[in-house]
Design an enzyme around this catalytic site. Structure first.
Site, PDB file in Angstrom:
ATOM      1  N   GLY A  49      -2.335  -4.910  19.393  1.00 52.65           N
ATOM      2  CA  GLY A  49      -1.014  -5.184  18.802  1.00 52.65           C
ATOM      3  C   GLY A  49      -0.972  -6.502  18.049  1.00 52.65           C
ATOM      4  O   GLY A  49       0.080  -7.098  17.866  1.00 52.65           O
TER       5      GLY A  49
ATOM      6  N   ASP B 267       0.809  -1.240   0.000  1.00 53.33           N
ATOM      7  CA  ASP B 267       0.000   0.000   0.000  1.00 53.33           C
ATOM      8  C   ASP B 267       0.831   1.275   0.000  1.00 53.33           C
ATOM      9  O   ASP B 267       0.341   2.328  -0.385  1.00 53.33           O
ATOM     10  CB  ASP B 267      -1.062   0.005   1.120  1.00 53.33           C
ATOM     11  CG  ASP B 267      -0.491   0.071   2.523  1.00 53.33           C
ATOM     12  OD1 ASP B 267       0.720  -0.179   2.714  1.00 53.33           O
ATOM     13  OD2 ASP B 267      -1.272   0.383   3.445  1.00 53.33           O
TER      14      ASP B 267
ATOM     15  N   ASP C 130      -5.232   0.127   6.221  1.00 55.11           N
ATOM     16  CA  ASP C 130      -5.993  -0.222   7.426  1.00 55.11           C
ATOM     17  C   ASP C 130      -7.172   0.714   7.623  1.00 55.11           C
ATOM     18  O   ASP C 130      -8.311   0.290   7.837  1.00 55.11           O
ATOM     19  CB  ASP C 130      -5.089  -0.140   8.670  1.00 55.11           C
ATOM     20  CG  ASP C 130      -3.882  -1.030   8.537  1.00 55.11           C
ATOM     21  OD1 ASP C 130      -3.870  -1.880   7.628  1.00 55.11           O
ATOM     22  OD2 ASP C 130      -2.941  -0.867   9.337  1.00 55.11           O
TER      23      ASP C 130
ATOM     24  N   GLY D  56      -2.040  -7.050  14.899  1.00 59.10           N
ATOM     25  CA  GLY D  56      -1.983  -6.944  13.444  1.00 59.10           C
ATOM     26  C   GLY D  56      -3.371  -6.925  12.831  1.00 59.10           C
ATOM     27  O   GLY D  56      -3.522  -7.054  11.620  1.00 59.10           O
ATOM     28  N   LEU D  57      -4.410  -6.763  13.666  1.00 63.33           N
ATOM     29  CA  LEU D  57      -5.770  -6.635  13.125  1.00 63.33           C
ATOM     30  C   LEU D  57      -6.233  -5.182  13.198  1.00 63.33           C
ATOM     31  O   LEU D  57      -7.422  -4.890  13.161  1.00 63.33           O
ATOM     32  CB  LEU D  57      -6.739  -7.554  13.868  1.00 63.33           C
ATOM     33  CG  LEU D  57      -6.415  -9.054  13.820  1.00 63.33           C
ATOM     34  CD1 LEU D  57      -7.451  -9.855  14.599  1.00 63.33           C
ATOM     35  CD2 LEU D  57      -6.348  -9.560  12.385  1.00 63.33           C
ATOM     36  N   SER D  58      -5.276  -4.291  13.342  1.00 68.04           N
ATOM     37  CA  SER D  58      -5.534  -2.848  13.269  1.00 68.04           C
ATOM     38  C   SER D  58      -6.400  -2.290  14.381  1.00 68.04           C
ATOM     39  O   SER D  58      -7.324  -1.516  14.137  1.00 68.04           O
ATOM     40  CB  SER D  58      -6.170  -2.487  11.933  1.00 68.04           C
ATOM     41  OG  SER D  58      -5.220  -2.547  10.945  1.00 68.04           O
TER      42      SER D  58
ATOM     43  N   TYR E  78       9.152  -1.547  10.336  1.00 64.80           N
ATOM     44  CA  TYR E  78       8.210  -1.102   9.309  1.00 64.80           C
ATOM     45  C   TYR E  78       8.741   0.096   8.505  1.00 64.80           C
ATOM     46  O   TYR E  78       8.795   0.076   7.279  1.00 64.80           O
ATOM     47  CB  TYR E  78       6.865  -0.750   9.969  1.00 64.80           C
ATOM     48  CG  TYR E  78       5.785  -0.390   8.986  1.00 64.80           C
ATOM     49  CD1 TYR E  78       4.974  -1.364   8.426  1.00 64.80           C
ATOM     50  CD2 TYR E  78       5.579   0.934   8.608  1.00 64.80           C
ATOM     51  CE1 TYR E  78       3.983  -1.035   7.517  1.00 64.80           C
ATOM     52  CE2 TYR E  78       4.599   1.274   7.702  1.00 64.80           C
ATOM     53  CZ  TYR E  78       3.802   0.288   7.164  1.00 64.80           C
ATOM     54  OH  TYR E  78       2.826   0.621   6.259  1.00 64.80           O
TER      55      TYR E  78
HETATM   56  C1  GLA Z   1       0.388  -2.066   8.469  1.00 63.22           C
HETATM   57  C2  GLA Z   1       0.170  -0.687   7.851  1.00 63.22           C
HETATM   58  C3  GLA Z   1      -0.512  -0.797   6.489  1.00 63.22           C
HETATM   59  C4  GLA Z   1       0.210  -1.792   5.588  1.00 63.22           C
HETATM   60  C5  GLA Z   1       0.475  -3.104   6.321  1.00 63.22           C
HETATM   61  C6  GLA Z   1       1.327  -4.054   5.518  1.00 63.22           C
HETATM   62  O1  GLA Z   1      -0.844  -2.664   8.771  1.00 63.22           O
HETATM   63  O2  GLA Z   1      -0.611   0.115   8.697  1.00 63.22           O
HETATM   64  O3  GLA Z   1      -0.590   0.469   5.894  1.00 63.22           O
HETATM   65  O4  GLA Z   1       1.391  -1.247   5.093  1.00 63.22           O
HETATM   66  O5  GLA Z   1       1.106  -2.901   7.574  1.00 63.22           O
HETATM   67  O6  GLA Z   1       0.656  -4.484   4.389  1.00 63.22           O
END
Ligand code: GLA
Length: 387
Positions: free
Chosen positions: A124, A36, A174, A126-128, A224
Site C-alpha cells: 500500500g 495514464d 503500473d 504506492g510502489l505497486s 482515485y
Molecule cells: C495508480 C494507478 C495508475 C496511475 C497512477 C497515477 O498507480 O494504478 O494507473 O493512474 O495511480 O498516476
C-alpha cells in the site's frame, strides 16, 4: 531470497518438489502522474525490489495461497472454477483476478496450484505491490501453461483484472512498467496508443530515493475513481468545443483557450493538471536526453505542486515529505509518486546528501506527523523473471 522462499514453501505446503521460483518488480513513476487514464505520457521504471513467488501445479482444481507478508492469515484456499473477489484475505484477489482474467480472454487454466508470495515492496505504499503480484501471476500462468501472450499482454490482462475483478479503474502505467521493465532505464510510454521508448537514467552522482509516508491507502477506498470521472466529465465538456479524443491531445495553450467549456471550477483544475502534467512529462524526458538533470528535477517539483493544488491528491504527509526534501541542498527534485493520498514520494538526491536527507526529512516528518517515514535508496531493475 530464492532459498528463503523455497524453504518456506516446503514448510507451508509439505515439500518443494517441482516448485519454481519467480520474481516481478515494483515500480516507481518519475513523472507523469494521473495522466495514464487521460491519454497522456508517463515515465515510470521497474525497481529491483518486488514480489517473489513460488508456484507448483496441482493435480486438482484447488488453489492454495500463502503470503509471507500476511502470515497470520495462513493458507487461503480457493478453486480455479469459482473465482470471485472476497473481502477476507484481500491480497488473494490479485492472483485470483489474473486467473479469472485469463479465463475471460479465452485461456483455459487446466489445473490449480499452490502459490507462496513474499514481497519486499512496502504494501500500500504506492510502489505497486498489487500490480507486481498481478504481473507475477500472469507470468507464472504463461510459464506453466505455455499461453501465447507477450509481456505487454500481461500488463493489459493485469489492468483488465484490476478494473473488472478488483473494481479499481486504474490506467495501464503500473502493470506496463512492471511487465516491460528494463535495468537502468525508465519507460517513456504514450498511454494513448501504448507506443514507448526506453530512456537510460544516468543521474551522475545522484540516486533515486523513495520516502514512504507510512500512511496506508488502498486505491479502492481512495478518491482515485472520483478523480478519473471528474476528468472524463471535463473531457466531455471540452469536446463540445473541440474534437479531441483525450485530454492528452491538448497542449497548454489549447487548454487555456478551451477551458471555458468546463462548467465547474474544480473539474477545470483537474483537467488542467492532466494537460499540463502530460506536457511536463514530455519536457522532462527531453531534458534528460539533453543531460539536463536540473531541469528534470525542476519539472518534478512542478508536478508535485500541480498534484497538490490542482489535482488535490497529496495530503499533509506527502506534502511534508516533499517540502522538507526541497529544503535540503543536493536534492535535484522531489514529488509524490503513484496515486497519492498517502504512499510514497520520489526524490533525486546527490549521493553525498543522502544521509543528511534521510536524517533531516525523517526528523521533520516524525515531528510534524507523529510517526516515522521509511526511506529506500532504489535501483532500476528488470521485468518479471524465473529465478
Ligand atoms: C495508480 C494507478 C495508475 C496511475 C497512477 C497515477 O498507480 O494504478 O494507473 O493512474 O495511480 O498516476
Amino acid at each position: 531470497m530464492k532459498n528463503i522462499v523455497l524453504e518456506k514453501f516446503a514448510e507451508v505446503f509439505g515439500d518443494s518438489e517441482g516448485a519454481k521460483v519467480y520474481f516481478a518488480p515494483g515500480r516507481v513513476n518519475l513523472i507523469g502522474e494521473h495522466t495514464d487514464y487521460n491519454g497522456g505520457h508517463v515515465f515510470p521504471c521497474a525497481l529491483t525490489i518486488g514480489t517473489y513467488g513460488v508456484a507448483r501445479k496441482r493435480n486438482d482444481k484447488k488453489l492454495r495461497f500463502y503470503s509471507m507478508n500476511f502470515e497470520k492469515l495462513g493458507i487461503i484456499e480457493s478453486d480455479i472454477e469459482n473465482l470471485k473477489p472476497e473481502k477476507e484475505a484481500e491480497w488473494t484477489n490479485y492472483p485470483k483476478g489474473i486467473m479469472w482474467a485469463f479465463g475471460e480472454k479465452g485461456f483455459e487454466i487446466p489445473c490449480g496450484m499452490d502459490l507462496l508470495l513474499n514481497g519486499n515492496i512496502p504494501n500500500g505504499s504506492g510502489l505497486s505491490s498489487s500490480a507486481s503480484v498481478e504481473v507475477l501471476t500472469g507470468f507464472i500462468l504463461k510459464d506453466f501453461f505455455g499461453f501465447n501472450v507477450t509481456n505487454q499482454d500481461l500488463a493489459l490482462i493485469g489492468q483488465f483484472s484490476e478494473n473488472n475483478f478488483n473494481g479499481v479503474n486504474c490506467g495501464i502505467m503500473d502493470q506496463f512498467a512492471i511487465a516491460m521493465g528494463k535495468k537502468d532505464n525508465a519507460i517513456f510510454l504514450d498511454t494513448a496508443n501504448l507506443s514507448y521508448t526506453y530512456a537510460p537514467i544516468k543521474l551522475e552522482n545522484a540516486k533515486i530515493v523513495i520516502s514512504c509516508s507510512n500512511k496506508k491507502r488502498g486505491l479502492g477506498d481512495s478518491k482515485y475513481n472520483e478523480r478519473r470521472s471528474e476528468c472524463e466529465t471535463a473531457l466531455e465538456e471540452i469536446r463540445q468545443a473541440i474534437g479531441i479524443n483525450t485530454l492528452g491531445d491538448l497542449n497548454e495553450e489549447q487548454f487555456e483557450v478551451y477551458k471555458a467549456a468546463i462548467k465547474d471550477e474544480v473539474r477545470c483544475k483537474r483537467a488542467k493538471h492532466a494537460v499540463y502534467e502530460n506536457q511536463r512529462t514530455m519536457k522532462a524526458v527531453e531534458a534528460l536526453k539533453n543531460n539536463d538533470v536540473a531541469l528534470f528535477g525542476q519539472l518534478m517539483n512542478e508536478s508535485h505542486v500541480s498534484l497538490r493544488d490542482d489535482y488535490e491528491v497529496t495530503g499533509e504527509e506527502l506534502d511534508t515529505l516533499v517540502e522538507e526534501a526541497w529544503k535540503i541542498e543536493g536534492v535535484i527534485g522531489s514529488r509524490m509518486t503513484g496515486a497519492g493520498f498517502g504512499g510514497c514520494t520520489v526524490s533525486i538526491v546527490k549521493e553525498d546528501a543522502i544521509d543528511t536527507f534521510i536524517e533531516k526529512v525523517g526528523a521533520a516528518y516524525k515531528e510534524k506527523i507523529g510517526y516515522a517515514a521509511d526511506f529506500y535508496v532504489v535501483e532500476i531493475g528488470e521485468g518479471p523473471v524465473v529465478l
